[in-house]
Design an enzyme around this catalytic site. Structure first.
Site, PDB file in Angstrom:
ATOM      1  N   LEU A  10     -15.566   5.093   3.093  1.00 50.52           N
ATOM      2  CA  LEU A  10     -15.166   6.402   3.925  1.00 50.52           C
ATOM      3  C   LEU A  10     -13.780   6.173   4.592  1.00 50.52           C
ATOM      4  CD1 LEU A  10     -18.546   6.556   6.195  1.00 50.52           C
ATOM      5  CD2 LEU A  10     -17.714   8.187   4.295  1.00 50.52           C
ATOM      6  N   SER A  11     -12.907   7.213   4.100  1.00 51.50           N
ATOM      7  CA  SER A  11     -11.884   7.047   4.765  1.00 51.50           C
ATOM      8  C   SER A  11     -11.193   7.816   5.765  1.00 51.50           C
ATOM      9  CB  SER A  11     -10.827   7.837   3.460  1.00 51.50           C
ATOM     10  OG  SER A  11     -10.964   9.222   3.262  1.00 51.50           O
ATOM     11  N   ASP A  15     -13.808  14.527   1.723  1.00 50.90           N
ATOM     12  CA  ASP A  15     -14.318  14.086   0.103  1.00 50.90           C
ATOM     13  C   ASP A  15     -15.146  12.743   0.392  1.00 50.90           C
ATOM     14  OD1 ASP A  15     -12.817  16.163  -0.892  1.00 50.90           O
ATOM     15  OD2 ASP A  15     -10.981  14.990  -1.089  1.00 50.90           O
ATOM     16  N   CYS A 100      -3.188   0.667  -6.265  1.00 46.25           N
ATOM     17  CA  CYS A 100      -4.240   0.348  -5.173  1.00 46.25           C
ATOM     18  C   CYS A 100      -5.696   0.515  -5.577  1.00 46.25           C
ATOM     19  CB  CYS A 100      -3.775   1.333  -4.160  1.00 46.25           C
ATOM     20  SG  CYS A 100      -4.855   1.385  -2.753  1.00 46.25           S
ATOM     21  N   GLY A 124     -14.620   8.902  -2.709  1.00 40.69           N
ATOM     22  CA  GLY A 124     -14.435  10.643  -2.630  1.00 40.69           C
ATOM     23  C   GLY A 124     -13.383  10.989  -3.921  1.00 40.69           C
ATOM     24  N   CYS A 198      -0.233   5.856   1.027  1.00 37.65           N
ATOM     25  CA  CYS A 198      -1.103   5.671   2.421  1.00 37.65           C
ATOM     26  C   CYS A 198      -0.128   4.798   3.423  1.00 37.65           C
ATOM     27  CB  CYS A 198      -2.093   4.947   1.966  1.00 37.65           C
ATOM     28  SG  CYS A 198      -2.182   3.313   0.986  1.00 37.65           S
TER      29      CYS A 198
END
EC number: 2.8.1.13
Length: 379
Positions: A10-11, A15, A100, A124, A198
Protein backbone atom coordinates in the site's frame (compact mmCIF):
# COMPACT_ATOMS: atom_id res chain seq x y z
CA UNK A 1 -10.65 -19.38 -7.37
CA UNK A 2 -8.24 -20.48 -4.66
CA UNK A 3 -8.12 -18.10 -1.71
CA UNK A 4 -4.71 -16.87 -0.57
CA UNK A 5 -3.10 -14.89 2.20
CA UNK A 6 -2.00 -11.85 0.19
CA UNK A 7 0.27 -9.04 1.35
CA UNK A 8 -0.40 -5.85 -0.61
CA UNK A 9 2.09 -3.03 -0.99
CA UNK A 10 0.00 0.00 0.00
CA UNK A 11 1.72 3.17 -1.22
CA UNK A 12 -0.96 5.66 -0.28
CA UNK A 13 -2.04 5.94 -3.91
CA UNK A 14 -5.31 4.95 -5.50
CA UNK A 15 -3.98 2.01 -7.54
CA UNK A 16 -2.68 0.00 -4.59
CA UNK A 17 -5.78 0.93 -2.59
CA UNK A 18 -8.11 -0.52 -5.22
CA UNK A 19 -5.79 -3.53 -5.50
CA UNK A 20 -6.34 -4.30 -1.81
CA UNK A 21 -10.09 -3.76 -2.12
CA UNK A 22 -10.44 -6.07 -5.13
CA UNK A 23 -8.47 -8.85 -3.47
CA UNK A 24 -10.51 -8.67 -0.28
CA UNK A 25 -13.69 -8.63 -2.37
CA UNK A 26 -12.50 -11.86 -4.02
CA UNK A 27 -12.27 -13.51 -0.60
CA UNK A 28 -8.51 -13.41 -0.03
CA UNK A 29 -7.01 -12.73 3.38
CA UNK A 30 -5.41 -9.33 2.78
CA UNK A 31 -2.72 -7.55 4.80
CA UNK A 32 -1.24 -4.18 3.84
CA UNK A 33 2.38 -3.08 4.06
CA UNK A 34 3.62 0.46 3.56
CA UNK A 35 7.20 0.46 2.27
CA UNK A 36 9.41 3.34 3.32
CA UNK A 37 12.28 3.28 0.82
CA UNK A 38 13.92 6.63 1.53
CA UNK A 39 14.80 8.42 4.75
CA UNK A 40 13.19 11.85 4.75
CA UNK A 41 15.54 14.76 5.14
CA UNK A 42 15.03 16.33 8.56
CA UNK A 43 14.21 19.70 7.05
CA UNK A 44 12.81 18.55 3.72
CA UNK A 45 9.62 20.09 2.42
CA UNK A 46 9.65 17.75 -0.56
CA UNK A 47 9.43 14.24 0.89
CA UNK A 48 5.89 13.02 1.30
CA UNK A 49 6.31 9.59 2.88
CA UNK A 50 4.66 10.67 6.12
CA UNK A 51 1.55 11.83 4.30
CA UNK A 52 1.61 8.78 2.04
CA UNK A 53 1.60 6.51 5.08
CA UNK A 54 -1.33 8.42 6.58
CA UNK A 55 -3.20 7.98 3.28
CA UNK A 56 -2.37 4.26 3.21
CA UNK A 57 -3.53 3.86 6.81
CA UNK A 58 -6.81 5.63 6.00
CA UNK A 59 -7.34 3.29 3.06
CA UNK A 60 -6.65 0.23 5.22
CA UNK A 61 -9.19 1.47 7.74
CA UNK A 62 -11.90 1.91 5.10
CA UNK A 63 -11.22 -1.48 3.51
CA UNK A 64 -10.94 -3.17 6.88
CA UNK A 65 -7.43 -4.62 6.76
CA UNK A 66 -4.33 -4.39 8.92
CA UNK A 67 -1.36 -2.31 7.78
CA UNK A 68 2.29 -2.50 8.77
CA UNK A 69 4.96 0.17 8.24
CA UNK A 70 8.25 -1.40 7.05
CA UNK A 71 11.49 0.48 6.48
CA UNK A 72 13.51 -0.71 3.47
CA UNK A 73 15.63 2.46 3.28
CA UNK A 74 18.91 0.64 3.98
CA UNK A 75 18.24 -1.96 1.29
CA UNK A 76 17.21 0.76 -1.14
CA UNK A 77 20.35 2.78 -0.52
CA UNK A 78 22.63 -0.24 -1.00
CA UNK A 79 20.87 -1.95 -3.92
CA UNK A 80 19.33 0.93 -5.88
CA UNK A 81 20.63 4.37 -4.96
CA UNK A 82 24.32 3.40 -5.00
CA UNK A 83 23.92 2.03 -8.54
CA UNK A 84 21.97 5.15 -9.53
CA UNK A 85 24.92 7.35 -8.52
CA UNK A 86 27.49 5.10 -10.20
CA UNK A 87 25.61 5.27 -13.49
CA UNK A 88 25.35 9.05 -13.44
CA UNK A 89 29.02 9.38 -12.58
CA UNK A 90 29.79 7.20 -15.60
CA UNK A 91 27.89 9.59 -17.87
CA UNK A 92 24.82 7.39 -18.33
CA UNK A 93 21.15 8.05 -17.51
CA UNK A 94 19.88 5.23 -15.27
CA UNK A 95 16.32 4.16 -14.57
CA UNK A 96 16.16 3.50 -10.82
CA UNK A 97 12.50 2.43 -10.95
CA UNK A 98 13.49 -0.72 -12.86
CA UNK A 99 16.06 -1.66 -10.23
CA UNK A 100 13.72 -0.70 -7.38
CA UNK A 101 11.10 -3.15 -8.63
CA UNK A 102 13.57 -6.01 -9.00
CA UNK A 103 15.49 -5.42 -5.77
CA UNK A 104 13.00 -3.85 -3.35
CA UNK A 105 9.34 -4.31 -4.27
CA UNK A 106 9.74 -7.84 -5.59
CA UNK A 107 12.69 -8.99 -3.50
CA UNK A 108 13.00 -7.29 -0.11
CA UNK A 109 9.22 -6.78 0.12
CA UNK A 110 8.48 -10.27 -1.21
CA UNK A 111 10.88 -11.86 1.29
CA UNK A 112 9.28 -9.92 4.14
CA UNK A 113 5.79 -10.95 3.02
CA UNK A 114 6.80 -14.61 2.89
CA UNK A 115 8.10 -14.36 6.46
CA UNK A 116 4.64 -13.12 7.41
CA UNK A 117 3.13 -16.28 5.97
CA UNK A 118 1.95 -14.78 2.69
CA UNK A 119 1.25 -17.01 -0.28
CA UNK A 120 1.11 -14.09 -2.71
CA UNK A 121 2.02 -10.42 -2.88
CA UNK A 122 0.21 -7.74 -4.86
CA UNK A 123 0.96 -4.20 -6.00
CA UNK A 124 -0.88 -1.52 -7.92
CA UNK A 125 1.16 -1.92 -11.10
CA UNK A 126 -0.58 -1.84 -14.47
CA UNK A 127 0.62 -5.20 -15.78
CA UNK A 128 -0.65 -8.79 -15.85
CA UNK A 129 0.70 -12.25 -15.01
CA UNK A 130 -0.39 -15.53 -16.54
CA UNK A 131 0.94 -19.06 -16.58
CA UNK A 132 1.46 -20.43 -20.06
CA UNK A 133 -0.47 -23.74 -20.20
CA UNK A 134 1.90 -25.20 -22.79
CA UNK A 135 5.21 -24.43 -21.06
CA UNK A 136 4.15 -23.95 -17.46
CA UNK A 137 6.19 -20.74 -17.38
CA UNK A 138 4.85 -17.52 -15.92
CA UNK A 139 4.57 -14.63 -18.35
CA UNK A 140 4.50 -10.87 -17.79
CA UNK A 141 1.92 -9.15 -19.98
CA UNK A 142 1.22 -5.50 -20.66
CA UNK A 143 -1.55 -3.88 -18.65
CA UNK A 144 -4.86 -3.54 -20.48
CA UNK A 145 -4.70 0.26 -20.25
CA UNK A 146 -2.07 1.16 -22.86
CA UNK A 147 -1.62 4.64 -21.40
CA UNK A 148 -0.70 3.17 -17.99
CA UNK A 149 1.12 -0.07 -18.89
CA UNK A 150 4.11 -0.53 -16.55
CA UNK A 151 5.56 -3.79 -17.87
CA UNK A 152 8.62 -1.80 -19.03
CA UNK A 153 9.56 -1.18 -15.38
CA UNK A 154 8.92 -4.81 -14.42
CA UNK A 155 10.99 -6.55 -17.09
CA UNK A 156 13.65 -7.77 -14.63
CA UNK A 157 11.23 -9.94 -12.67
CA UNK A 158 11.95 -13.67 -12.73
CA UNK A 159 9.86 -16.83 -12.57
CA UNK A 160 9.99 -17.09 -8.78
CA UNK A 161 8.85 -13.49 -8.37
CA UNK A 162 6.07 -13.66 -10.95
CA UNK A 163 4.74 -16.93 -9.52
CA UNK A 164 4.04 -15.12 -6.24
CA UNK A 165 2.64 -11.89 -7.69
CA UNK A 166 -0.83 -10.54 -8.43
CA UNK A 167 -1.61 -7.36 -10.41
CA UNK A 168 -5.39 -6.84 -10.11
CA UNK A 169 -5.53 -3.35 -11.63
CA UNK A 170 -3.61 -4.55 -14.68
CA UNK A 171 -6.95 -5.88 -15.89
CA UNK A 172 -8.52 -2.40 -15.66
CA UNK A 173 -8.26 1.06 -17.16
CA UNK A 174 -7.31 3.94 -14.89
CA UNK A 175 -10.77 5.48 -15.22
CA UNK A 176 -12.27 2.25 -13.86
CA UNK A 177 -9.84 2.25 -10.94
CA UNK A 178 -10.80 5.78 -9.94
CA UNK A 179 -14.50 4.96 -10.33
CA UNK A 180 -14.17 1.94 -8.02
CA UNK A 181 -12.27 4.05 -5.48
CA UNK A 182 -14.99 6.69 -5.52
CA UNK A 183 -17.80 4.14 -5.33
CA UNK A 184 -16.45 2.55 -2.14
CA UNK A 185 -15.52 5.88 -0.56
CA UNK A 186 -11.75 5.61 -0.54
CA UNK A 187 -10.26 8.86 0.82
CA UNK A 188 -7.59 8.96 -1.90
CA UNK A 189 -9.94 8.40 -4.87
CA UNK A 190 -8.89 11.71 -6.44
CA UNK A 191 -5.26 11.71 -5.29
CA UNK A 192 -2.86 12.77 -8.02
CA UNK A 193 -0.64 10.04 -9.47
CA UNK A 194 2.94 10.11 -8.24
CA UNK A 195 5.54 11.18 -10.77
CA UNK A 196 9.30 11.21 -10.91
CA UNK A 197 11.85 9.24 -8.95
CA UNK A 198 10.56 8.27 -5.52
CA UNK A 199 13.57 9.46 -3.52
CA UNK A 200 13.70 12.87 -5.20
CA UNK A 201 10.07 13.80 -4.70
CA UNK A 202 9.04 17.15 -6.12
CA UNK A 203 12.40 18.88 -5.69
CA UNK A 204 14.35 19.98 -8.81
CA UNK A 205 16.47 17.09 -10.09
CA UNK A 206 19.60 19.20 -10.53
CA UNK A 207 19.37 20.42 -6.94
CA UNK A 208 19.12 16.85 -5.66
CA UNK A 209 21.91 15.39 -7.78
CA UNK A 210 24.22 18.25 -6.87
CA UNK A 211 24.25 17.00 -3.28
CA UNK A 212 25.72 13.60 -4.18
CA UNK A 213 27.83 13.95 -7.33
CA UNK A 214 30.84 16.15 -7.91
CA UNK A 215 30.56 18.01 -11.18
CA UNK A 216 32.77 20.17 -13.34
CA UNK A 217 31.49 22.81 -15.77
CA UNK A 218 32.70 22.55 -19.35
CA UNK A 219 32.09 23.67 -22.91
CA UNK A 220 28.96 23.17 -24.98
CA UNK A 221 29.90 22.59 -28.62
CA UNK A 222 27.74 22.01 -31.67
CA UNK A 223 28.31 19.33 -34.30
CA UNK A 224 30.88 21.52 -36.06
CA UNK A 225 32.88 22.23 -32.94
CA UNK A 226 31.63 25.76 -32.38
CA UNK A 227 31.35 26.84 -28.76
CA UNK A 228 27.82 27.83 -27.80
CA UNK A 229 28.12 28.11 -24.04
CA UNK A 230 29.04 26.31 -20.82
CA UNK A 231 27.38 23.34 -19.17
CA UNK A 232 27.18 22.94 -15.39
CA UNK A 233 28.24 19.28 -15.30
CA UNK A 234 27.64 16.39 -17.71
CA UNK A 235 25.67 14.41 -15.13
CA UNK A 236 22.86 16.95 -15.32
CA UNK A 237 22.09 16.29 -18.98
CA UNK A 238 20.61 13.42 -20.96
CA UNK A 239 20.46 12.61 -24.66
CA UNK A 240 17.58 14.30 -26.42
CA UNK A 241 17.25 16.96 -23.73
CA UNK A 242 15.95 20.27 -25.04
CA UNK A 243 15.21 22.37 -21.98
CA UNK A 244 17.73 23.91 -19.61
CA UNK A 245 20.67 24.12 -22.00
CA UNK A 246 21.17 27.84 -21.49
CA UNK A 247 22.10 28.50 -25.10
CA UNK A 248 19.14 30.59 -26.15
CA UNK A 249 19.91 33.58 -28.30
CA UNK A 250 22.42 31.75 -30.49
CA UNK A 251 19.99 30.70 -33.18
CA UNK A 252 22.05 32.26 -35.92
CA UNK A 253 24.90 29.89 -35.10
CA UNK A 254 22.85 26.94 -36.28
CA UNK A 255 21.65 28.41 -39.54
CA UNK A 256 22.55 26.18 -42.43
CA UNK A 257 23.82 23.39 -40.20
CA UNK A 258 24.91 20.28 -42.07
CA UNK A 259 25.24 16.62 -41.23
CA UNK A 260 28.68 14.96 -41.30
CA UNK A 261 27.86 13.89 -44.86
CA UNK A 262 27.69 17.52 -45.88
CA UNK A 263 23.93 17.44 -46.44
CA UNK A 264 21.79 20.10 -44.73
CA UNK A 265 20.16 18.92 -41.52
CA UNK A 266 16.42 18.66 -41.88
CA UNK A 267 14.79 21.05 -39.44
CA UNK A 268 18.01 22.95 -38.71
CA UNK A 269 18.07 26.69 -39.11
CA UNK A 270 17.46 29.90 -37.27
CA UNK A 271 14.45 28.66 -35.34
CA UNK A 272 15.16 24.95 -34.86
CA UNK A 273 15.61 23.87 -31.22
CA UNK A 274 18.83 22.54 -29.77
CA UNK A 275 19.10 19.02 -28.37
CA UNK A 276 21.77 17.20 -26.36
CA UNK A 277 23.36 14.67 -28.71
CA UNK A 278 26.53 13.45 -26.99
CA UNK A 279 28.36 13.60 -23.67
CA UNK A 280 32.13 13.36 -24.16
CA UNK A 281 33.53 12.43 -20.77
CA UNK A 282 37.17 12.45 -21.89
CA UNK A 283 37.06 16.19 -22.59
CA UNK A 284 34.08 17.05 -20.34
CA UNK A 285 32.26 18.36 -23.41
CA UNK A 286 28.53 18.51 -24.06
CA UNK A 287 27.68 18.25 -27.77
CA UNK A 288 24.40 19.67 -29.02
CA UNK A 289 22.73 19.69 -32.41
CA UNK A 290 19.96 21.69 -33.98
CA UNK A 291 16.86 20.02 -35.34
CA UNK A 292 14.88 17.04 -34.08
CA UNK A 293 15.95 14.86 -37.02
CA UNK A 294 19.68 15.54 -36.84
CA UNK A 295 21.63 12.35 -37.69
CA UNK A 296 23.46 12.44 -34.35
CA UNK A 297 20.11 11.87 -32.62
CA UNK A 298 19.17 8.85 -34.72
CA UNK A 299 20.40 5.27 -34.46
CA UNK A 300 19.58 1.90 -36.01
CA UNK A 301 21.44 -0.38 -33.61
CA UNK A 302 22.03 -0.76 -29.90
CA UNK A 303 24.11 -3.02 -27.70
CA UNK A 304 22.72 -3.94 -24.28
CA UNK A 305 24.18 -5.63 -21.22
CA UNK A 306 23.11 -6.82 -17.77
CA UNK A 307 20.16 -8.58 -19.42
CA UNK A 308 17.41 -10.35 -17.51
CA UNK A 309 15.01 -12.76 -19.23
CA UNK A 310 11.63 -13.61 -17.73
CA UNK A 311 11.64 -17.13 -19.16
CA UNK A 312 15.13 -17.71 -17.79
CA UNK A 313 16.83 -17.71 -21.20
CA UNK A 314 17.33 -15.15 -24.00
CA UNK A 315 15.04 -15.06 -27.03
CA UNK A 316 16.20 -16.57 -30.29
CA UNK A 317 17.69 -14.28 -32.91
CA UNK A 318 15.05 -12.89 -35.23
CA UNK A 319 12.15 -10.46 -35.47
CA UNK A 320 10.97 -8.83 -32.27
CA UNK A 321 9.72 -5.52 -30.87
CA UNK A 322 11.33 -3.25 -28.30
CA UNK A 323 10.96 -0.12 -26.23
CA UNK A 324 14.03 1.98 -25.46
CA UNK A 325 12.14 4.34 -23.14
CA UNK A 326 8.92 4.33 -21.14
CA UNK A 327 5.70 5.27 -23.00
CA UNK A 328 7.38 4.69 -26.35
CA UNK A 329 5.44 2.75 -28.94
CA UNK A 330 6.84 -0.72 -29.61
CA UNK A 331 9.43 -0.48 -32.35
CA UNK A 332 10.03 -3.33 -34.79
CA UNK A 333 13.54 -4.72 -34.47
CA UNK A 334 15.72 -7.74 -35.07
CA UNK A 335 17.56 -9.52 -32.29
CA UNK A 336 20.99 -10.00 -33.88
CA UNK A 337 22.44 -11.93 -30.98
CA UNK A 338 21.45 -12.65 -27.40
CA UNK A 339 23.90 -14.61 -25.30
CA UNK A 340 24.19 -14.61 -21.54
CA UNK A 341 23.58 -11.12 -20.23
CA UNK A 342 24.22 -9.25 -23.50
CA UNK A 343 22.25 -8.71 -26.69
CA UNK A 344 22.22 -6.58 -29.85
CA UNK A 345 19.23 -5.06 -31.62
CA UNK A 346 18.88 -3.73 -35.16
CA UNK A 347 16.01 -1.36 -36.04
CA UNK A 348 14.76 -0.89 -39.62
CA UNK A 349 13.47 2.56 -38.66
CA UNK A 350 15.89 4.94 -36.97
CA UNK A 351 15.25 5.38 -33.25
CA UNK A 352 15.47 8.82 -31.66
CA UNK A 353 17.81 9.68 -28.77
CA UNK A 354 18.47 6.12 -27.62
CA UNK A 355 20.16 6.69 -24.28
CA UNK A 356 22.88 4.59 -22.60
CA UNK A 357 21.80 3.65 -19.09
CA UNK A 358 18.13 3.34 -19.99
CA UNK A 359 16.48 -0.04 -20.52
CA UNK A 360 15.86 -1.78 -23.84
CA UNK A 361 12.85 -4.02 -23.22
CA UNK A 362 11.73 -6.72 -25.66
CA UNK A 363 8.18 -7.79 -26.45
CA UNK A 364 6.40 -10.51 -28.37
CA UNK A 365 3.01 -8.91 -28.84
CA UNK A 366 1.63 -8.26 -25.36
CA UNK A 367 4.20 -10.51 -23.67
CA UNK A 368 7.26 -8.86 -22.12
CA UNK A 369 10.33 -11.04 -22.69
CA UNK A 370 12.81 -9.12 -20.55
CA UNK A 371 15.55 -6.68 -21.42
CA UNK A 372 18.80 -5.07 -20.46
CA UNK A 373 20.67 -1.82 -19.97
CA UNK A 374 21.62 0.08 -23.11
CA UNK A 375 25.42 0.22 -23.27
CA UNK A 376 26.10 1.66 -26.72
CA UNK A 377 24.29 2.90 -29.82
CA UNK A 378 25.33 3.02 -33.45
CA UNK A 379 23.99 4.91 -36.43
Amino acid sequence: MKKHRVVVGLSGGVDSAVTAHLLKQQGHEVVGIFMKNWEDDDDSEFCSSRQDFLDAASVADVIGIEIEHVNFAAEYKDRVFAEFLREYQAGRTPNPDVLCNAEIKFKAFLDHAMRLGAEKIATGHYARVRQNPATGLFELLKGLDPSKDQSYFLHRLNQAQLSKTLFPVGELHKTEVRRIAADIGLPNAKKKDSTGICFIGERPFREFLNRYIQHAPGPILDDRGRKLGRHVGLSFYTLGQRQGLGIGGVKEKGAGAKAPSGQPVRGAGDHAPWFVARKELETNTLRVVQGHEHPWLLSHRLDAQDASWIAGHPPAAGACAAKTRYRQQDAACTVLAAQGDAFNLQFPEAQWAVTPGQSAVLYDGEVCLGGGVIAAVNG
